[in-house]
Design a protein around this motif. Structure first.
Motif, PDB file in Angstrom:
ATOM      1  N   ALA A   1       0.839  -1.197   0.000  1.00  0.00           N
ATOM      2  CA  ALA A   1       0.000   0.000   0.000  1.00  0.00           C
ATOM      3  C   ALA A   1       0.870   1.242   0.000  1.00  0.00           C
ATOM      4  O   ALA A   1       1.982   1.227   0.510  1.00  0.00           O
ATOM      5  N   VAL A   2       0.318   2.297  -0.572  1.00  0.00           N
ATOM      6  CA  VAL A   2       0.922   3.600  -0.381  1.00  0.00           C
ATOM      7  C   VAL A   2       0.156   4.302   0.728  1.00  0.00           C
ATOM      8  O   VAL A   2      -0.933   3.879   1.141  1.00  0.00           O
ATOM      9  N   LEU A   3       0.742   5.380   1.213  1.00  0.00           N
ATOM     10  CA  LEU A   3       0.163   6.116   2.333  1.00  0.00           C
ATOM     11  C   LEU A   3       0.111   7.596   1.957  1.00  0.00           C
ATOM     12  O   LEU A   3       1.089   8.152   1.455  1.00  0.00           O
TER      13      LEU A   3
ATOM     14  N   THR B   1       4.070   2.655 -12.237  1.00  0.00           N
ATOM     15  CA  THR B   1       4.260   3.362 -10.982  1.00  0.00           C
ATOM     16  C   THR B   1       2.883   3.680 -10.411  1.00  0.00           C
ATOM     17  O   THR B   1       1.894   3.705 -11.145  1.00  0.00           O
ATOM     18  N   PRO B   2       2.799   3.952  -9.120  1.00  0.00           N
ATOM     19  CA  PRO B   2       1.503   4.279  -8.525  1.00  0.00           C
ATOM     20  C   PRO B   2       0.860   5.515  -9.181  1.00  0.00           C
ATOM     21  O   PRO B   2       1.424   6.609  -9.157  1.00  0.00           O
ATOM     22  N   ALA B   3      -0.311   5.325  -9.745  1.00  0.00           N
ATOM     23  CA  ALA B   3      -0.960   6.394 -10.504  1.00  0.00           C
ATOM     24  C   ALA B   3      -1.330   7.573  -9.617  1.00  0.00           C
ATOM     25  O   ALA B   3      -1.284   8.732 -10.059  1.00  0.00           O
ATOM     26  N   CYS B   4      -1.670   7.309  -8.387  1.00  0.00           N
ATOM     27  CA  CYS B   4      -2.046   8.408  -7.483  1.00  0.00           C
ATOM     28  C   CYS B   4      -0.858   9.330  -7.248  1.00  0.00           C
ATOM     29  O   CYS B   4      -0.993  10.561  -7.267  1.00  0.00           O
ATOM     30  N   ALA B   5       0.304   8.734  -7.035  1.00  0.00           N
ATOM     31  CA  ALA B   5       1.496   9.536  -6.772  1.00  0.00           C
ATOM     32  C   ALA B   5       1.928  10.302  -8.015  1.00  0.00           C
ATOM     33  O   ALA B   5       2.438  11.426  -7.923  1.00  0.00           O
TER      34      ALA B   5
ATOM     35  N   ASP C   1      -9.501   9.759  -8.795  1.00  0.00           N
ATOM     36  CA  ASP C   1     -10.028   9.104 -10.001  1.00  0.00           C
ATOM     37  C   ASP C   1      -8.974   8.308 -10.747  1.00  0.00           C
ATOM     38  O   ASP C   1      -9.282   7.608 -11.708  1.00  0.00           O
ATOM     39  N   GLU C   2      -7.719   8.431 -10.321  1.00  0.00           N
ATOM     40  CA  GLU C   2      -6.640   7.706 -10.989  1.00  0.00           C
ATOM     41  C   GLU C   2      -6.507   6.280 -10.463  1.00  0.00           C
ATOM     42  O   GLU C   2      -5.876   5.443 -11.095  1.00  0.00           O
ATOM     43  N   CYS C   3      -7.084   6.004  -9.324  1.00  0.00           N
ATOM     44  CA  CYS C   3      -6.881   4.700  -8.698  1.00  0.00           C
ATOM     45  C   CYS C   3      -7.707   3.620  -9.405  1.00  0.00           C
ATOM     46  O   CYS C   3      -8.933   3.716  -9.476  1.00  0.00           O
ATOM     47  N   PRO C   4      -7.041   2.575  -9.900  1.00  0.00           N
ATOM     48  CA  PRO C   4      -7.763   1.531 -10.634  1.00  0.00           C
ATOM     49  C   PRO C   4      -8.586   0.610  -9.745  1.00  0.00           C
ATOM     50  O   PRO C   4      -9.411  -0.152 -10.242  1.00  0.00           O
ATOM     51  N   VAL C   5      -8.357   0.678  -8.447  1.00  0.00           N
ATOM     52  CA  VAL C   5      -9.074  -0.235  -7.549  1.00  0.00           C
ATOM     53  C   VAL C   5      -9.920   0.509  -6.505  1.00  0.00           C
ATOM     54  O   VAL C   5     -10.379  -0.086  -5.524  1.00  0.00           O
ATOM     55  N   GLU C   6     -10.084   1.810  -6.720  1.00  0.00           N
ATOM     56  CA  GLU C   6     -10.918   2.633  -5.838  1.00  0.00           C
ATOM     57  C   GLU C   6     -10.512   2.499  -4.366  1.00  0.00           C
ATOM     58  O   GLU C   6     -11.357   2.312  -3.483  1.00  0.00           O
ATOM     59  N   ALA C   7      -9.207   2.597  -4.155  1.00  0.00           N
ATOM     60  CA  ALA C   7      -8.690   2.478  -2.791  1.00  0.00           C
ATOM     61  C   ALA C   7      -8.650   3.813  -2.057  1.00  0.00           C
ATOM     62  O   ALA C   7      -8.410   3.848  -0.852  1.00  0.00           O
ATOM     63  N   ILE C   8      -8.880   4.904  -2.787  1.00  0.00           N
ATOM     64  CA  ILE C   8      -8.717   6.237  -2.200  1.00  0.00           C
ATOM     65  C   ILE C   8     -10.075   6.840  -1.853  1.00  0.00           C
ATOM     66  O   ILE C   8     -11.019   6.755  -2.638  1.00  0.00           O
ATOM     67  N   VAL C   9     -10.136   7.442  -0.671  1.00  0.00           N
ATOM     68  CA  VAL C   9     -11.336   8.204  -0.301  1.00  0.00           C
ATOM     69  C   VAL C   9     -10.927   9.627   0.051  1.00  0.00           C
ATOM     70  O   VAL C   9      -9.765   9.900   0.358  1.00  0.00           O
TER      71      VAL C   9
ATOM     72  N   TYR D   1      -7.289   9.572   1.875  1.00  0.00           N
ATOM     73  CA  TYR D   1      -6.833   8.370   2.582  1.00  0.00           C
ATOM     74  C   TYR D   1      -6.816   7.187   1.620  1.00  0.00           C
ATOM     75  O   TYR D   1      -7.719   7.039   0.783  1.00  0.00           O
ATOM     76  N   VAL D   2      -5.807   6.355   1.749  1.00  0.00           N
ATOM     77  CA  VAL D   2      -5.715   5.118   0.970  1.00  0.00           C
ATOM     78  C   VAL D   2      -6.009   3.933   1.892  1.00  0.00           C
ATOM     79  O   VAL D   2      -5.344   3.757   2.919  1.00  0.00           O
ATOM     80  N   TYR D   3      -6.992   3.150   1.522  1.00  0.00           N
ATOM     81  CA  TYR D   3      -7.254   1.925   2.274  1.00  0.00           C
ATOM     82  C   TYR D   3      -6.159   0.911   1.952  1.00  0.00           C
ATOM     83  O   TYR D   3      -6.051   0.448   0.806  1.00  0.00           O
TER      84      TYR D   3
ATOM     85  N   LYS E   1      -6.953  -2.302   0.172  1.00  0.00           N
ATOM     86  CA  LYS E   1      -7.408  -2.233  -1.222  1.00  0.00           C
ATOM     87  C   LYS E   1      -6.284  -1.881  -2.190  1.00  0.00           C
ATOM     88  O   LYS E   1      -6.280  -2.336  -3.324  1.00  0.00           O
ATOM     89  N   CYS E   2      -5.370  -1.031  -1.742  1.00  0.00           N
ATOM     90  CA  CYS E   2      -4.302  -0.549  -2.623  1.00  0.00           C
ATOM     91  C   CYS E   2      -3.423  -1.705  -3.079  1.00  0.00           C
ATOM     92  O   CYS E   2      -2.965  -2.506  -2.267  1.00  0.00           O
ATOM     93  N   VAL E   3      -3.176  -1.773  -4.377  1.00  0.00           N
ATOM     94  CA  VAL E   3      -2.283  -2.800  -4.936  1.00  0.00           C
ATOM     95  C   VAL E   3      -1.017  -2.162  -5.505  1.00  0.00           C
ATOM     96  O   VAL E   3      -0.305  -2.780  -6.284  1.00  0.00           O
ATOM     97  N   GLU E   4      -0.758  -0.920  -5.112  1.00  0.00           N
ATOM     98  CA  GLU E   4       0.394  -0.168  -5.611  1.00  0.00           C
ATOM     99  C   GLU E   4       0.397  -0.136  -7.142  1.00  0.00           C
ATOM    100  O   GLU E   4       1.448  -0.034  -7.766  1.00  0.00           O
ATOM    101  N   CYS E   5      -0.768  -0.270  -7.710  1.00  0.00           N
ATOM    102  CA  CYS E   5      -0.950  -0.219  -9.167  1.00  0.00           C
ATOM    103  C   CYS E   5      -0.274  -1.364  -9.914  1.00  0.00           C
ATOM    104  O   CYS E   5      -0.159  -1.317 -11.135  1.00  0.00           O
ATOM    105  N   VAL E   6       0.176  -2.356  -9.199  1.00  0.00           N
ATOM    106  CA  VAL E   6       0.765  -3.521  -9.864  1.00  0.00           C
ATOM    107  C   VAL E   6      -0.296  -4.171 -10.760  1.00  0.00           C
ATOM    108  O   VAL E   6      -1.419  -4.426 -10.332  1.00  0.00           O
TER     109      VAL E   6
HETATM  110  S1  SF4 Z   1      -0.956   3.110  -5.670  1.00  0.00           S
HETATM  111 FE1  SF4 Z   1      -2.468   2.655  -7.276  1.00  0.00          FE
HETATM  112  S2  SF4 Z   1      -3.811   1.164  -6.294  1.00  0.00           S
HETATM  113 FE2  SF4 Z   1      -2.730   2.206  -4.632  1.00  0.00          FE
HETATM  114  S3  SF4 Z   1      -4.011   3.936  -4.030  1.00  0.00           S
HETATM  115 FE3  SF4 Z   1      -2.559   4.693  -5.546  1.00  0.00          FE
HETATM  116  S4  SF4 Z   1      -3.653   4.557  -7.502  1.00  0.00           S
HETATM  117 FE4  SF4 Z   1      -4.737   3.223  -6.021  1.00  0.00          FE
END
Ligand code: SF4
Ligand code: SF4
Length: 94
Positions: free
Chosen positions: A2-4, A53-57, A17-25, A38-40, A43-48
């Motif tokens: 997970a990212v934080l 690379t992590p799309a949120c970052a 809206d960038e998170c492919p797994v809807e881990a962000i609230v 916040y990243v759950y 749920k976060c798969v680090e975009c693997v």
């Molecule tokens: S790293 Fe990817 S999967 Fe994890 S919160 Fe960010 S966008 Fe979502």
């Protein structure tokens, strides 16, 4: 894995809206009560499997805001992230 999102988050919304797994609230739904996004971690798969690379970052305009947290038991773990990077809360994207 997970990212934080750290407390320097400015609640701009660029990541959500960038998170492919809807881990962000957003801050209103942050279960910790902090006024940041916040990243759950469960749920976060680090975009693997989605991005290199992590799309949120990548989307986040606040330098150093999104950091590596740690591996979580029972979840896949991005192999090229050394343990010291996770422990030190280094920025995901410089
Ligand atoms: S790293 Fe990817 S999967 Fe994890 S919160 Fe960010 S966008 Fe979502
Ligand atoms: S893109 Fe960065 S600063 Fe904006 S809400 Fe997401 S974590 Fe916070």
């Amino acid at each position: 894995m997970a990212v934080l999102i750290t407390d320097i988050c400015i609640n701009c919304g660029a990541c959500i809206d960038e998170c492919p797994v809807e881990a962000i609230v957003d801050d209103e739904d942050n279960p910790t009560g902090e006024e940041t996004y916040y990243v759950y971690p469960d749920k976060c798969v680090e975009c693997v499997g989605y991005h290199d690379t992590p799309a949120c970052a990548e989307a986040c305009p606040t330098e150093g805001c999104i950091v590596w947290d740690k591996c979580y038991e029972g979840m896949p773990c991005r192999e090229d992230i050394p343990a010291d990077a996770r422990e030190s809360h280094q920025p995901v994207i410089e």
